[in-house]
Design a protein around this motif. Sequence first.
Motif, PDB file in Angstrom:
ATOM      1  N   TYR A 106     112.077  58.288  20.374  1.00  0.00           N
ATOM      2  CA  TYR A 106     113.085  58.546  21.400  1.00  0.00           C
ATOM      3  C   TYR A 106     113.370  57.240  22.132  1.00  0.00           C
ATOM      4  O   TYR A 106     112.450  56.472  22.363  1.00  0.00           O
ATOM      5  CB  TYR A 106     112.547  59.516  22.455  1.00  0.00           C
TER       6      TYR A 106
ATOM      7  N   ASP B  55     116.145  66.811  17.249  1.00  0.00           N
ATOM      8  CA  ASP B  55     116.512  65.461  16.811  1.00  0.00           C
ATOM      9  C   ASP B  55     116.065  65.149  15.388  1.00  0.00           C
ATOM     10  O   ASP B  55     116.467  64.134  14.831  1.00  0.00           O
ATOM     11  CB  ASP B  55     115.898  64.427  17.766  1.00  0.00           C
ATOM     12  N   GLN B  57     116.774  65.404  12.358  1.00  0.00           N
ATOM     13  CA  GLN B  57     117.787  65.801  11.373  1.00  0.00           C
ATOM     14  C   GLN B  57     117.702  65.000  10.081  1.00  0.00           C
ATOM     15  O   GLN B  57     118.385  65.340   9.104  1.00  0.00           O
ATOM     16  CB  GLN B  57     119.180  65.692  11.997  1.00  0.00           C
ATOM     17  N   TYR B 209     122.570  68.565  22.592  1.00  0.00           N
ATOM     18  CA  TYR B 209     121.529  67.543  22.436  1.00  0.00           C
ATOM     19  C   TYR B 209     121.359  67.069  20.999  1.00  0.00           C
ATOM     20  O   TYR B 209     120.686  66.085  20.748  1.00  0.00           O
ATOM     21  CB  TYR B 209     120.194  68.089  22.960  1.00  0.00           C
ATOM     22  N   GLY B 210     121.960  67.784  20.041  1.00  0.00           N
ATOM     23  CA  GLY B 210     121.704  67.447  18.633  1.00  0.00           C
ATOM     24  C   GLY B 210     122.537  66.260  18.151  1.00  0.00           C
ATOM     25  O   GLY B 210     123.520  65.883  18.730  1.00  0.00           O
TER      26      GLY B 210
END
Lengths: 108, 210
Positions: A106, B55, B57, B209-210
């Motif tokens: 992140y 996240d 993906q 958020y994706g």
Amino acid sequence: MDKRSEMHRRERRRYVIGYGGSLLLTLAVFLIAYTYGIETKGVYLAISLLGLAQLIVQLVYFLHIDRRRSSREDLDLVLFSTLVLLIIILGTVWIMGNLAVRMHTYPM
Amino acid sequence: MKRAPSHSYPGLNLGRRHESAHKATEVVTFGFWVFLMSDLVYFGLMFAIYITMIDAQAGGPGPHELFDLKSVFAQTMILLTSSLTVGLAMLALKYNLPRSRIVLWFGVTLVLGLSFLVLEIRDFMAMAEKGGIPQRSGFLSAFYGLVPLHGLHVSVGCLWLIVLGIQLRVFGLTDLLMSRVVRLALFWHFLDLIWIGIITIVYFGGLTYG
């Protein structure tokens, strides 16, 4: 017989109010998403608050959960399960999010 | 004999008119609530996994390519309406309306439940065509772990409706069947609650958020 149909009307009205309320909240959510797009956090905050409101409307009007003394035990059960659920979800998101930050997957 | 209070468990109560059914229902309904709440915890875990996987993906197709909000909107409306009709079936039972009325509302609920499933399966097929299959990424695994789980619950609810409809026709309104209708209505309302979580977290959350 009269009292019965009176009660029937009242309970039916309760369902219809719950349905109308949920319908309005759903329409509001999709309208917001359609008008403002679903990219920003402010819009998402509004959507999730409306979702929460709809949860409460349905709990009260469809599932008849309230603070009546006679259904207190069951309300305790529901509240306790919600507590467990929140610990699981928030704990998972917290720990996994923190891990992701430390692993640099992140942005900080 | 002590009379059962007229409102003794959450959800619509059968009440004094169905005294014996009401008493029998009280204990099993509490048990059924325990089941619903454990099911809720299970769903909660799947939600938690989905949130942490948004996240992940892996370069595969994400929410923006895969989700079809028009179809989600239609599914939401259908499921919400079916929640009302199952409530009306329950009321028809409570106030001794003709049995045909109960079967009518059951039928409407069943049709709505099945249309919901058809739309949902069409969505999954459209997603799969765009490469959105469960093994593509962690995000998609989490999605397919959660949303079809809800769909599976709706299928079970539909099956339950059919079986209960047949039982009502064959045996009439016995105490046991009345208490089963109460639980079916609870189960159906519960599925609608989970669906609100799914549109808010899976669809809108994924898109944000994706």
